[in-house]
Each structure stands twice: as C-alpha cells, then as structure tokens.
Design a protein around this motif. Sequence first.
Motif, mmCIF file in Angstrom:
data_model
loop_
_atom_site.group_PDB
_atom_site.id
_atom_site.type_symbol
_atom_site.label_atom_id
_atom_site.label_comp_id
_atom_site.label_asym_id
_atom_site.label_seq_id
_atom_site.Cartn_x
_atom_site.Cartn_y
_atom_site.Cartn_z
ATOM 1 N N MET A 98 13.374 -20.627 11.495
ATOM 2 C CA MET A 98 12.939 -20.342 10.153
ATOM 3 C C MET A 98 14.182 -20.134 9.295
ATOM 4 S SD MET A 98 10.271 -17.443 8.717
ATOM 5 C CE MET A 98 10.045 -16.742 10.251
ATOM 6 N N SER A 99 14.181 -20.733 8.109
ATOM 7 C CA SER A 99 15.343 -20.625 7.249
ATOM 8 C C SER A 99 15.374 -19.256 6.561
ATOM 9 C CB SER A 99 15.328 -21.734 6.199
ATOM 10 O OG SER A 99 14.290 -21.496 5.276
ATOM 11 N N VAL A 100 16.484 -18.973 5.935
ATOM 12 C CA VAL A 100 16.664 -17.689 5.254
ATOM 13 C C VAL A 100 15.693 -17.582 4.081
ATOM 14 C CG1 VAL A 100 18.321 -16.291 3.975
ATOM 15 C CG2 VAL A 100 19.071 -17.584 5.966
ATOM 16 N N LEU A 101 15.496 -18.689 3.352
ATOM 17 C CA LEU A 101 14.584 -18.671 2.216
ATOM 18 C C LEU A 101 13.146 -18.387 2.657
ATOM 19 C CD1 LEU A 101 15.930 -21.669 0.133
ATOM 20 C CD2 LEU A 101 16.195 -19.248 -0.348
ATOM 21 N N GLU A 102 12.724 -18.992 3.764
ATOM 22 C CA GLU A 102 11.376 -18.741 4.260
ATOM 23 C C GLU A 102 11.224 -17.286 4.675
ATOM 24 O OE1 GLU A 102 10.673 -21.451 7.410
ATOM 25 O OE2 GLU A 102 10.439 -23.175 6.101
ATOM 26 N N HIS A 103 12.239 -16.753 5.317
ATOM 27 C CA HIS A 103 12.183 -15.363 5.753
ATOM 28 C C HIS A 103 12.101 -14.419 4.547
ATOM 29 C CE1 HIS A 103 12.654 -12.042 8.485
ATOM 30 N NE2 HIS A 103 13.700 -11.591 7.807
ATOM 31 N N GLN A 104 12.908 -14.685 3.511
ATOM 32 C CA GLN A 104 12.870 -13.861 2.311
ATOM 33 C C GLN A 104 11.518 -13.978 1.605
ATOM 34 O OE1 GLN A 104 16.207 -15.220 0.059
ATOM 35 N NE2 GLN A 104 17.692 -13.970 1.199
ATOM 36 N N TYR A 105 10.951 -15.174 1.593
ATOM 37 C CA TYR A 105 9.655 -15.371 0.964
ATOM 38 C C TYR A 105 8.572 -14.571 1.688
ATOM 39 C CZ TYR A 105 5.314 -17.637 -0.430
ATOM 40 O OH TYR A 105 4.050 -17.879 -0.865
ATOM 41 N N ARG A 106 8.577 -14.632 3.014
ATOM 42 C CA ARG A 106 7.571 -13.889 3.783
ATOM 43 C C ARG A 106 7.711 -12.385 3.577
ATOM 44 N NH1 ARG A 106 5.037 -17.092 8.218
ATOM 45 N NH2 ARG A 106 5.820 -19.186 7.938
ATOM 46 N N GLU A 107 8.934 -11.887 3.472
ATOM 47 C CA GLU A 107 9.127 -10.453 3.218
ATOM 48 C C GLU A 107 8.610 -10.073 1.831
ATOM 49 O OE1 GLU A 107 13.234 -9.575 3.739
ATOM 50 O OE2 GLU A 107 13.131 -9.640 5.933
ATOM 51 N N ALA A 108 8.847 -10.928 0.837
ATOM 52 C CA ALA A 108 8.395 -10.642 -0.523
ATOM 53 C C ALA A 108 6.876 -10.672 -0.612
ATOM 54 C CB ALA A 108 9.002 -11.639 -1.500
ATOM 55 N N VAL A 109 6.234 -11.616 0.071
ATOM 56 C CA VAL A 109 4.779 -11.716 0.046
ATOM 57 C C VAL A 109 4.148 -10.539 0.769
ATOM 58 C CG1 VAL A 109 2.845 -13.083 0.914
ATOM 59 C CG2 VAL A 109 4.723 -14.200 -0.260
ATOM 60 N N ALA A 110 4.772 -10.085 1.852
ATOM 61 C CA ALA A 110 4.234 -8.958 2.606
ATOM 62 C C ALA A 110 4.253 -7.688 1.761
ATOM 63 C CB ALA A 110 5.031 -8.752 3.884
ATOM 64 N N GLY A 111 5.163 -7.592 0.813
ATOM 65 C CA GLY A 111 5.255 -6.406 -0.028
ATOM 66 C C GLY A 111 4.226 -6.364 -1.138
ATOM 67 N N ILE A 112 3.589 -7.495 -1.447
ATOM 68 C CA ILE A 112 2.607 -7.542 -2.531
ATOM 69 C C ILE A 112 1.246 -7.133 -1.975
ATOM 70 C CG2 ILE A 112 1.409 -9.036 -4.169
ATOM 71 C CD1 ILE A 112 3.902 -10.793 -4.194
ATOM 72 N N THR A 113 0.662 -6.098 -2.534
ATOM 73 C CA THR A 113 -0.687 -5.669 -2.155
ATOM 74 C C THR A 113 -1.468 -5.371 -3.412
ATOM 75 O OG1 THR A 113 0.045 -3.369 -1.982
ATOM 76 C CG2 THR A 113 0.058 -4.670 0.043
ATOM 77 N N SER A 114 -2.775 -5.506 -3.328
ATOM 78 C CA SER A 114 -3.617 -5.179 -4.479
ATOM 79 C C SER A 114 -4.223 -3.797 -4.249
ATOM 80 C CB SER A 114 -4.715 -6.224 -4.647
ATOM 81 O OG SER A 114 -5.543 -6.236 -3.505
ATOM 82 N N PRO A 115 -4.475 -3.056 -5.302
ATOM 83 C CA PRO A 115 -5.067 -1.729 -5.136
ATOM 84 C C PRO A 115 -6.501 -1.840 -4.622
ATOM 85 C CG PRO A 115 -4.589 -2.194 -7.452
ATOM 86 C CD PRO A 115 -4.101 -3.351 -6.655
ATOM 87 N N GLY A 116 -6.936 -0.840 -3.875
ATOM 88 C CA GLY A 116 -8.271 -0.854 -3.286
ATOM 89 C C GLY A 116 -9.369 -0.834 -4.321
ATOM 90 N N SER A 117 -9.139 -0.156 -5.445
ATOM 91 C CA SER A 117 -10.176 -0.097 -6.486
ATOM 92 C C SER A 117 -10.427 -1.473 -7.088
ATOM 93 C CB SER A 117 -9.766 0.899 -7.571
ATOM 94 O OG SER A 117 -8.553 0.482 -8.181
ATOM 95 N N LEU A 118 -9.374 -2.291 -7.205
ATOM 96 C CA LEU A 118 -9.540 -3.647 -7.731
ATOM 97 C C LEU A 118 -10.356 -4.495 -6.767
ATOM 98 C CD1 LEU A 118 -8.813 -5.683 -9.951
ATOM 99 C CD2 LEU A 118 -6.766 -6.231 -8.648
ATOM 100 N N ASP A 119 -10.090 -4.338 -5.471
ATOM 101 C CA ASP A 119 -10.860 -5.075 -4.466
ATOM 102 C C ASP A 119 -12.336 -4.705 -4.537
ATOM 103 O OD1 ASP A 119 -8.607 -6.345 -3.589
ATOM 104 O OD2 ASP A 119 -8.247 -4.971 -1.902
ATOM 105 N N GLU A 120 -12.657 -3.447 -4.730
ATOM 106 C CA GLU A 120 -14.050 -2.994 -4.824
ATOM 107 C C GLU A 120 -14.734 -3.570 -6.056
ATOM 108 O OE1 GLU A 120 -15.993 -1.335 -2.724
ATOM 109 O OE2 GLU A 120 -14.344 -1.407 -1.289
ATOM 110 N N LYS A 121 -14.022 -3.608 -7.175
ATOM 111 C CA LYS A 121 -14.598 -4.152 -8.405
ATOM 112 C C LYS A 121 -14.919 -5.638 -8.250
ATOM 113 C CE LYS A 121 -12.545 -1.005 -11.771
ATOM 114 N NZ LYS A 121 -11.612 -0.877 -12.888
ATOM 115 N N ILE A 122 -13.999 -6.351 -7.622
ATOM 116 C CA ILE A 122 -14.215 -7.791 -7.414
ATOM 117 C C ILE A 122 -15.396 -8.022 -6.493
ATOM 118 C CG2 ILE A 122 -13.199 -9.867 -6.390
ATOM 119 C CD1 ILE A 122 -10.499 -8.891 -7.434
ATOM 120 N N LEU A 123 -15.537 -7.197 -5.446
ATOM 121 C CA LEU A 123 -16.645 -7.340 -4.504
ATOM 122 C C LEU A 123 -17.978 -7.034 -5.192
ATOM 123 C CD1 LEU A 123 -17.427 -7.950 -1.612
ATOM 124 C CD2 LEU A 123 -17.140 -5.536 -1.086
ATOM 125 N N GLN A 124 -18.033 -5.995 -6.019
ATOM 126 C CA GLN A 124 -19.274 -5.675 -6.737
ATOM 127 C C GLN A 124 -19.634 -6.782 -7.723
ATOM 128 O OE1 GLN A 124 -18.663 -1.897 -8.579
ATOM 129 N NE2 GLN A 124 -18.938 -0.725 -6.670
#
Length: 147
Positions: free
Chosen positions: A1-27
């Motif tokens: 895996m290249s350095v760019l791919e590794h950095q991309y995966r680390e950046a994506v892993a850090g992005i999370t959505s708040p639980g309240s937003l997930d509940e609103k979308i589900l409702q």
Amino acid sequence: MSVLEHQYREAVAGITSPGSLDEKILQYARQFKPARSDNLWLSKAASSGAAVAIVVLLIHPAQYLGALTPSLHPADASRQRPLTNWQQEPTHPAPAVDPWFHLRSQVEAGSYVELCHVWRRQQRGSVSEKLPRDLESKARKHCRLLP
C-alpha cells in the motif's frame, strides 16, 4: 500500500457522523412508504400470464421431439449429429523458410561483415537475388564504415 493510500485511510477513519444525525436520517427514511398502485389487477394478470406462458413452454411436448428423434434412426449417423462438421477448419499457411535467416541472425547479433560482403556483391551486380528491404537499409547504414 502506498503512502497516499495509507494517509487516505487514516483520514477517512477519523471522519464520523454524530449519533443524533444518524437517528434523524433513520426516522426520516421510515416515513417513506411505497406508492400504492391503482392497476393492481392488471399487474396480477400480467404476472399470472407470464407464469402460464413459462409453464406452457416447459411442459409443451415440442421441446422433447428433438431429444427423441435421434433414437428413431440409430443407424443413420447424419441424423444423429447433423451439425458435427458445419464449419471448415481454418487452414494455416505453411511456414515458409526464410532464405535470409542466417544473415539476419548475424546482423541482430551485431556482426555486419557478411552483410557488407553480400551488399557489395549486389552493388557490383554479381548476385542474382536482391537483399530484402530491411537488410538493405542496415547495409546502407553500416557498410560504409567497414572495408
């Protein structure tokens, strides 16, 4: 895996959505219901007609006639396999022997001495066969340097 791919995966892993937003979308998604069809009987008629057509095609005796026909005439081989030789085999041309193979192999190896001898004989007119175009161009390029 290249350095760019590794950095991309680390950046994506850090992005999370708040639980309240997930509940609103589900409702909001639970409020959607499929549209009611006004042509319910037409849809049922079409699907049952398709089912009947499939059953007729599967049960109809005409599909079995081809399977039973060869057993009626076992001695006649042409009726058992009517399409065995329907296509001719492709004929491949016989490989021709290259009369200049030895000279070409020497030229590819980097030895132009024999090529220059043949080319000089051709220039004098003492050779009946003319050099092929590729060998002649190499002779023009290299034989002026050699004696």
